[in-house]
Design an enzyme around this catalytic site. Structure first.
Site, mmCIF file in Angstrom:
data_model
loop_
_atom_site.group_PDB
_atom_site.id
_atom_site.type_symbol
_atom_site.label_atom_id
_atom_site.label_comp_id
_atom_site.label_asym_id
_atom_site.label_seq_id
_atom_site.Cartn_x
_atom_site.Cartn_y
_atom_site.Cartn_z
ATOM 1 N N ASP A 133 12.263 30.689 57.523
ATOM 2 C CA ASP A 133 12.238 32.061 58.208
ATOM 3 C C ASP A 133 13.978 31.792 58.592
ATOM 4 O O ASP A 133 14.553 30.751 59.033
ATOM 5 C CB ASP A 133 11.674 32.425 59.268
ATOM 6 C CG ASP A 133 10.615 32.960 59.053
ATOM 7 O OD1 ASP A 133 10.209 32.841 57.718
ATOM 8 O OD2 ASP A 133 10.029 33.298 59.845
ATOM 9 N N ARG A 183 14.653 34.387 49.812
ATOM 10 C CA ARG A 183 14.164 35.402 50.529
ATOM 11 C C ARG A 183 15.011 36.384 51.090
ATOM 12 O O ARG A 183 15.927 35.739 51.896
ATOM 13 C CB ARG A 183 13.065 35.063 51.418
ATOM 14 C CG ARG A 183 12.386 36.382 52.211
ATOM 15 C CD ARG A 183 11.784 36.266 53.420
ATOM 16 N NE ARG A 183 10.924 35.353 53.469
ATOM 17 C CZ ARG A 183 10.411 34.541 54.552
ATOM 18 N NH1 ARG A 183 10.982 34.705 55.840
ATOM 19 N NH2 ARG A 183 9.463 33.602 54.542
HETATM 20 P P1 FDA Z 1 13.677 49.323 57.192
HETATM 21 O O1 FDA Z 1 14.034 49.004 58.467
HETATM 22 O O2 FDA Z 1 14.887 50.435 56.799
HETATM 23 O O3 FDA Z 1 12.421 50.152 56.778
HETATM 24 C C1 FDA Z 1 12.153 50.837 55.476
HETATM 25 C C2 FDA Z 1 10.661 51.398 55.810
HETATM 26 O O4 FDA Z 1 9.751 50.431 55.758
HETATM 27 C C3 FDA Z 1 10.554 52.148 57.031
HETATM 28 O O5 FDA Z 1 11.032 53.687 56.722
HETATM 29 C C4 FDA Z 1 8.964 52.188 57.350
HETATM 30 O O6 FDA Z 1 8.373 52.846 56.422
HETATM 31 C C5 FDA Z 1 8.793 50.814 56.934
HETATM 32 N N1 FDA Z 1 8.994 49.593 58.129
HETATM 33 C C6 FDA Z 1 9.975 48.978 58.240
HETATM 34 N N2 FDA Z 1 9.698 48.343 59.239
HETATM 35 C C7 FDA Z 1 8.526 48.778 60.002
HETATM 36 C C8 FDA Z 1 8.072 48.397 61.246
HETATM 37 N N3 FDA Z 1 8.275 47.485 62.151
HETATM 38 N N4 FDA Z 1 6.647 49.222 61.373
HETATM 39 C C9 FDA Z 1 6.246 50.132 60.373
HETATM 40 N N5 FDA Z 1 6.852 50.486 59.429
HETATM 41 C C10 FDA Z 1 7.986 49.702 59.096
HETATM 42 N N6 FDA Z 1 13.967 39.160 59.150
HETATM 43 C C11 FDA Z 1 14.660 38.028 59.656
HETATM 44 O O7 FDA Z 1 15.514 38.217 60.250
HETATM 45 N N7 FDA Z 1 14.433 36.824 59.338
HETATM 46 C C12 FDA Z 1 13.381 36.345 58.299
HETATM 47 O O8 FDA Z 1 13.058 35.248 58.163
HETATM 48 C C13 FDA Z 1 12.551 37.418 57.930
HETATM 49 N N8 FDA Z 1 11.475 37.200 56.986
HETATM 50 C C14 FDA Z 1 10.947 38.433 56.367
HETATM 51 C C15 FDA Z 1 9.978 38.115 55.365
HETATM 52 C C16 FDA Z 1 9.349 39.262 54.878
HETATM 53 C C17 FDA Z 1 8.176 39.250 53.879
HETATM 54 C C18 FDA Z 1 9.749 40.545 55.356
HETATM 55 C C19 FDA Z 1 9.208 42.035 54.449
HETATM 56 C C20 FDA Z 1 10.734 41.068 56.239
HETATM 57 C C21 FDA Z 1 11.359 39.736 57.031
HETATM 58 N N9 FDA Z 1 12.140 40.212 57.639
HETATM 59 C C22 FDA Z 1 12.880 38.909 58.278
HETATM 60 C C23 FDA Z 1 12.301 41.353 58.495
HETATM 61 C C24 FDA Z 1 13.622 42.111 57.769
HETATM 62 O O9 FDA Z 1 14.506 41.517 58.306
HETATM 63 C C25 FDA Z 1 13.568 43.636 58.520
HETATM 64 O O10 FDA Z 1 13.568 43.448 60.003
HETATM 65 C C26 FDA Z 1 12.045 44.144 58.283
HETATM 66 O O11 FDA Z 1 11.777 43.967 57.097
HETATM 67 C C27 FDA Z 1 12.454 45.951 58.373
HETATM 68 O O12 FDA Z 1 13.620 46.215 57.362
HETATM 69 P P2 FDA Z 1 13.052 46.905 56.213
HETATM 70 O O13 FDA Z 1 13.928 46.053 54.939
HETATM 71 O O14 FDA Z 1 11.688 47.023 55.619
HETATM 72 O O15 FDA Z 1 14.011 48.142 56.229
#
Ligand code: FDA
Length: 306
Positions: A133, A183
């Site tokens: 991570d 990732r």
């Molecule tokens: P965004 O925040 O724009 O969300 C898009 C949509 O996803 C939202 O409209 C909603 O529908 C849904 N959604 C997103 N977050 C949600 C929540 N908390 N609750 C409910 N619905 C939600 N970060 C990091 O700093 N270090 C890491 O190592 C990782 N590792 C990691 C692994 C995996 C498999 C994932 C999917 C994510 C991470 N992250 C991470 C977290 C990442 O940086 C980020 O904070 C979250 O994925 C939210 O961002 P989105 O890209 O989903 O977009």
């Protein structure tokens, strides 16, 4: 990551005391965590992994914990991962790997201790992929250094890169050269503007650029986002460049956007879910609450009903 980081900062300040209060009352805290965390034990994590595999989805186990402050705690975290890896093998979970945090394996105590613990986990993995991570920006230099050192001896290791960091284009350039596993996430920590991009559109543009770079340069890309626009963009890029299936997968956090997981699966794409488990769920839960204000209102209203 939702909205500007300033807004996220305000939400963060609200989320922390709320979660702390709920943790003090174990019952509601645990109920609140259960949406995003598989449970407090390895059995809970394995149950979630098997259920996902049965749906055709890969699993990535994350034994929760970070920023440990003693060698004993770091060693205990490494032990927990070794146990998880043995259980994956013993129980024949066909598609599972693990993800670790370097501060959980002792990075705040000493770089060398952290490296030793991670090497032990990698040895126990025996070919199962170990992802690292990415944590707050103060750890990025040491995380990259450790990743490169570990990968020189074992290719079954990959690294998370955060698209919100200004530095990430240079970091991708540095690590993707020889076909690394990356990732790509937007980034989940509260960072100042000189370190991270603060507008949502800018973070998404950076995400698309970095993803394209990884795939164009022969890297393997784990598309770790729930953002439908970015997922669609990735699908178009993959189709246009005819990227082979073994060089990408779509990844989700446990408990988030199951509808999108099913859609991707239905369309034949590889999907994996990150499964956090363990008793130390407080910091993880705080990040999940802070990135989406609706979660806070949902939990507050649930709490009021209790
Ligand atoms: P965004 O925040 O724009 O969300 C898009 C949509 O996803 C939202 O409209 C909603 O529908 C849904 N959604 C997103 N977050 C949600 C929540 N908390 N609750 C409910 N619905 C939600 N970060 C990091 O700093 N270090 C890491 O190592 C990782 N590792 C990691 C692994 C995996 C498999 C994932 C999917 C994510 C991470 N992250 C991470 C977290 C990442 O940086 C980020 O904070 C979250 O994925 C939210 O961002 P989105 O890209 O989903 O977009």
């Amino acid at each position: 990551m939702t909205g500007s980081l300033f807004r996220q900062g305000i939400i963060w300040l609200t989320a922390k005391p709320l979660v702390r209060t709920l943790v003090a009352e174990r019952g509601p805290g645990r109920a609140m965590a259960s949406r995003f965390v598989a449970g407090e034990t390895l059995d809970d994590g394995m149950r979630a992994a098997r259920a996902l595999n049965a749906r055709g989805i890969g699993a990535m186990l994350d034994h929760l914990g970070e920023n440990v402050s003693s060698p004993a705690q770091a060693q205990a975290a490494a032990d927990a991962y070794v146990r998880a890896l043995r259980r994956i093998e013993a129980m024949g979970v066909p598609d599972a790997n693990i993800s670790v945090k370097l501060t959980q394996l002792g990075l705040d105590v000493s770089y060398d201790l952290c490296l030793e613990n991670t090497e032990r986990v990698l040895r126990a993995a025996g070919g199962t992929l170990v992802m690292i991570d990415m944590e707050a920006s103060e750890y990025v230099d040491r995380t990259l250094e450790a990743f490169e050192k570990l990968r020189a001896n074992d290719p079954n290791i990959g690294l998370c890169i955060q698209s919100y960091l200004h530095r990430s284009a240079a970091d991708v350039d540095r690590i993707v050269r020889d076909g690394a596993i990356v990732r790509l996430a937007k980034g989940a920590y509260l960072e100042p503007p000189d370190v991270a991009i603060h507008d949502r559109a800018g973070v998404s543009r950076a995400y698309a650029r970095l993803g394209a770079t990884v795939l164009s340069r022969g890297g393997t890309l784990h598309i770790a986002t729930h953002d439908p626009a970015l997922i669609e963009g990735a699908k178009r890029f993959i189709a246009a460049r005819e990227i082979p299936r073994q060089r990408y997968e779509f990844q989700f956090l446990y408990g988030i956007r199951r509808d999108l997981q099913d859609q991707l699966l239905g369309d034949g794409y590889p999907v994996r879910v990150y499964i956090p488990y363990g008793p130390d769920w407080y910091p993880y839960l705080t990040r999940r609450l802070a990135e989406r204000p609706a979660n806070i209102w949902f939990f507050v209203s649930n709490l009021m009903r209790r």
